[in-house]
Design a protein around this motif. Structure first.
Motif, short mmCIF file in Angstrom:
data_model
loop_
_atom_site.label_atom_id
_atom_site.label_comp_id
_atom_site.label_asym_id
_atom_site.label_seq_id
_atom_site.Cartn_x
_atom_site.Cartn_y
_atom_site.Cartn_z
N ASN A 184 0.84 -1.19 0.00
CA ASN A 184 0.00 0.00 0.00
C ASN A 184 0.88 1.25 0.00
N PRO A 185 0.75 2.13 -0.99
CA PRO A 185 1.67 3.27 -1.08
C PRO A 185 1.50 4.29 0.04
N THR A 186 0.37 4.27 0.75
CA THR A 186 0.17 5.26 1.81
C THR A 186 0.52 4.72 3.19
N LYS A 187 0.98 3.48 3.26
CA LYS A 187 1.32 2.90 4.56
C LYS A 187 2.82 2.67 4.64
N ARG A 188 3.37 2.86 5.84
CA ARG A 188 4.75 2.46 6.03
C ARG A 188 4.82 0.94 6.10
N ILE A 189 6.04 0.40 5.82
CA ILE A 189 6.16 -1.05 5.70
C ILE A 189 5.78 -1.75 7.01
N TYR A 190 6.15 -1.15 8.18
CA TYR A 190 5.88 -1.86 9.43
C TYR A 190 4.39 -2.02 9.67
N GLU A 191 3.58 -1.09 9.13
CA GLU A 191 2.12 -1.21 9.31
C GLU A 191 1.59 -2.45 8.60
N GLU A 192 2.19 -2.75 7.44
CA GLU A 192 1.78 -3.96 6.72
C GLU A 192 2.12 -5.20 7.55
N PHE A 193 3.32 -5.20 8.14
CA PHE A 193 3.72 -6.34 8.96
C PHE A 193 2.79 -6.49 10.16
N LEU A 194 2.46 -5.34 10.80
CA LEU A 194 1.56 -5.38 11.96
C LEU A 194 0.22 -5.97 11.58
N ASP A 195 -0.30 -5.52 10.44
CA ASP A 195 -1.59 -6.00 9.96
C ASP A 195 -1.59 -7.52 9.84
N VAL A 196 -0.55 -8.04 9.17
CA VAL A 196 -0.50 -9.49 8.91
C VAL A 196 -0.43 -10.24 10.23
N LEU A 197 0.45 -9.80 11.13
CA LEU A 197 0.64 -10.55 12.38
C LEU A 197 -0.59 -10.48 13.26
N ARG A 198 -1.20 -9.30 13.36
CA ARG A 198 -2.34 -9.16 14.27
C ARG A 198 -3.56 -9.92 13.77
N THR A 199 -3.69 -10.02 12.45
CA THR A 199 -4.86 -10.73 11.93
C THR A 199 -4.69 -12.23 12.05
N HIS A 200 -3.47 -12.71 11.87
CA HIS A 200 -3.33 -14.16 11.74
C HIS A 200 -2.91 -14.86 13.02
#
Lengths: 341, 319
Positions: A124-140
């Motif tokens: 996602n171009p509007t998110k920093r990379i760590y937010e993507e990582f947080l998303d994946v970990l918190r959901t799964h």
């Protein structure tokens, strides 16, 4: 890796036919045409190995990997055959029944991941990379959903530095990263749940050679650390030579040869593989090489018998009539050719 | 003096693109101070480099599609960008392009033989339709099979062969082939490359632009490695690829995946963390990645040094 040792099969493909359906005008079902992208394919994926799927563009290699992942959505249909998964005690089979596809979806992410073509553009171009990582970990992962952000970030930093990726990546936006770094970040992101199988479709195609080598090294490192299986689709035989242990050669929707990497490169048996390997230019060798005459057949209307026979110099009568089965020549080495068998 | 003999000479060519608006825009130096000299007939000159290194822009400037920001391109001793360049037609006749994507080259609504006839009508000295038949035979096609068909009825390999035949209609002295095989499959690639090899016998030279060093070695006579707009190393193909001098060439050759399972890349390749604007670097553009960088490399742009017939743009080779 020895070619002969006993290896556990984790995915078995039996006579898979995955076709794209093209409806006639006004969805006229009687005029439905099939594009036979994967036609009667038999394949086994072992535990802890790197398997390469090679072939020309339009030979069905991307369709095969999508079917292996179970991402079968119209217009792609399984017409016949089945794929059997044995993952950590779970046994799942998918076939032409629509209901069988539901069960495979529960395996996505944790047991197998799929890196589609051009996956470096998924961030996602509007998110920093760590937010993507947080998303994946918190959901799964349930434990992570209660942890604080800093604790998770520490775990992510730890994970990245183990893979040899710079930690500074986490704080940046996707556009600040180079293409190669973005691709490697996506690979790290998608494998953070420690899947047993990684399906990578042309993981290095849009990259420069330097980035390509670094990306291949990362994939190999992940595979060796986790002892998982890695399936790589690429049209570039150089990529396969670098990283694969076994290679499956596809031609016009069929697997024509499967074997260990040394056998495929040094003693290819199928005429198509032989032409393909002999036509590869090498640095330090200026001898004249020849292409294969003719063009690959259309998958909507493939020729009868062996699909390579119109271009094959060794074609006999039987090749035009009877389809050669994928027969065993050696342990682990299978060829579909009347001439060889 | 020498410009009399050389067929095409590129001198200090620079092309700066402007990105964004007039006030906030950035400058991007796509081609930076490039010198080339193409002499002799029937030679294949290879321009190799990563994507975005400016090799296609250089080709487009040589073809006259883009105007250079500074620098000159001499064709038979005459600058093609000077006002009143009187040999424009002759230049078009003798320098012909072959582009990357065969599917985009042809208008899908126009029959392919129309393209061939148009080229004959517009550029050839005599309006002789037999030349089409002859040139199609040369690339292994039959005119009767091509006539009256639309582009979608051909495969990519056939279309690329038609594109080459079209470029050959005017009997060019120089073909500029921009990645002619990168869109084609491995089995067809060699057929197309062999056509360029055969053209050497007919005294047609080729500038072959590629990112693939293995095919560069296969067909090339001379090789220039481009990096971020500069030509960093230039010389005979065998010498450059077997004994590279510039650190970037060394890195590039090391990273090419060899189609041989015995030659694996062992050394770990280090990449930089973030995108660094190498185009704007004041010194050598490779200095931030170079293992042998000197303090001087970061400040001063290296000059071209001549070592036994090879040209290297690196301070390490200053004498």
């Amino acid at each position: 890796m020895t070619a002969t040792g006993f290896m556990r099969t984790i995915v078995e493909v039996r006579g898979l036919k995955a076709y794209y359906s093209l409806l006639g005008q006004f969805s006229n079902r009687e005029k439905r045409r099939w594009i036979r992208a994967v036609d009667n394919v038999f394949l086994e994926i072992y535990d802890n190995e790197i398997l390469g799927i090679a072939g020309e563009s339009g030979c069905g290699k991307s369709t095969l990997i999508r079917a292996l992942y179970g991402a079968i959505e119209p217009p792609l249909n399984i017409v016949d055959g089945e794929i059997h998964y044995k993952l950590d005690g779970n046994e799942i089979t998918i076939n032409k029944e629509k209901s069988s596809l539901w069960r495979i979806k529960s395996m996505w992410g944790k047991f197998m991941v799929y890196l589609p073509q051009g996956s470096m553009h998924v961030l996602n171009p509007t998110k920093r990379i760590y937010e993507e990582f947080l998303d994946v970990l918190r959901t799964h992962i349930r434990e992570y959903s209660d942890m604080s952000k800093d604790e998770i970030l520490e775990a992510i930093e730890d994970y990245l530095s183990r893979l040899g990726l710079p930690v500074e990546v986490l704080k940046s936006y996707p556009h600040q990263l180079s293409g190669g770094m973005r691709q490697r970040t996506v690979i790290a992101l998608s494998t953070i749940l420690k899947p047993r199988i990684i399906f990578a479709d042309e993981p290095t195609t849009a990259l420069d050679v330097v980035n390509q080598a670094a990306t291949l090294q990362l994939l190999e490192k992940i595979q060796q650390e986790r002892k998982c299986s890695l399936v790589i689709v690429s049209h570039d035989m150089g990529v396969h030579a670098q990283i694969c242990r076994r290679i499956a050669i596809m031609y016009a929707g069929k697997i024509v040869e499967v074997g260990p990497v040394n056998k495929i490169f040094e003693e290819p048996l199928h005429p198509y593989t032989r032409f393909l390997i002999n036509s590869l230019p090498r640095i330090g060798d200026k001898s004249r090489r020849h292409g294969i005459g003719g063009a690959p057949p259309s998958l909507a209307n493939p020729p009868n018998g062996c699909r390579f026979h119109p271009r094959c110099p060794y074609a006999r009568e039987i090749c035009k009539e009877k389809e050669p089965p994928l027969a065993r020549v050696n342990t682990n080495h299978h060829v579909a050719c009347h001439q060889v068998n | 003096m020498n410009s009399q003999k050389s067929f095409l000479k590129v001198k200090n060519l620079t092309k700066i693109f402007r990105l964004g608006g007039v006030l906030l825009g950035e400058k991007l130096t796509a081609v930076d101070d490039v010198n080339l000299d193409i002499t002799g007939e029937g030679k294949i000159f290879v321009l190799a480099g990563e994507s975005g290194c400016g090799k296609s822009t250089l080709a487009k400037i040589i073809l006259g599609i883009h105007m250079p920001t500074s620098g000159e391109v001499f064709y038979k001793g005459v600058n093609i960008f000077k006002k009143g360049f009187y040999k424009k037609r002759e230049f078009k006749r003798e320098v012909q392009p072959v582009f990357q994507n065969p599917y985009e080259n042809f208008n899908p609504l126009v029959r392919v033989d129309v393209f061939l006839q148009e080229t004959v009508r517009n550029l050839c000295r005599e309006n002789n339709p037999d030349v089409i038949r002859e040139k199609l035979n040369l690339v292994g096609l039959n005119y009767d099979e091509v006539r009256g068909k639309y582009p979608h009825e051909f495969s990519g390999g056939e279309l690329q062969r038609i594109a080459i035949a079209r470029a050959l209609l005017t009997n060019p002295k120089l073909l500029i082939a921009d990645e002619p095989v990168s869109m084609l499959d491995a089995s067809l690639r060699m057929t197309i490359l062999n056509i360029f090899m055969d053209l050497k016998k007919m005294k047609t030279s080729t500038i072959y632009i590629t990112h693939d060093l293995a095919t560069a070695y296969y067909i090339g006579d001379e090789l220039a490695i481009m990096f971020r707009g500069n030509i960093v190393e230039r010389g005979r193909v065998e010498e450059v690829l077997s004994r590279p001098l510039h650190p970037y060439t060394k890195l590039l050759i090391e990273a090419v995946p060899k189609a041989d399972p015995k030659q694996k890349i062992r050394k770990e390749i280090k990449l930089r963390k973030l995108e660094v604007k190498e185009f704007q670097a004041p010194g050598c553009k490779f200095a931030s990645r170079c293992p042998d960088a000197l303090p001087r490399c970061l400040k001063e742009r290296p000059k071209e040094f001549n070592i036994n017939g090879r040209v290297v743009r690196c301070w390490l080779f200053e004498r």
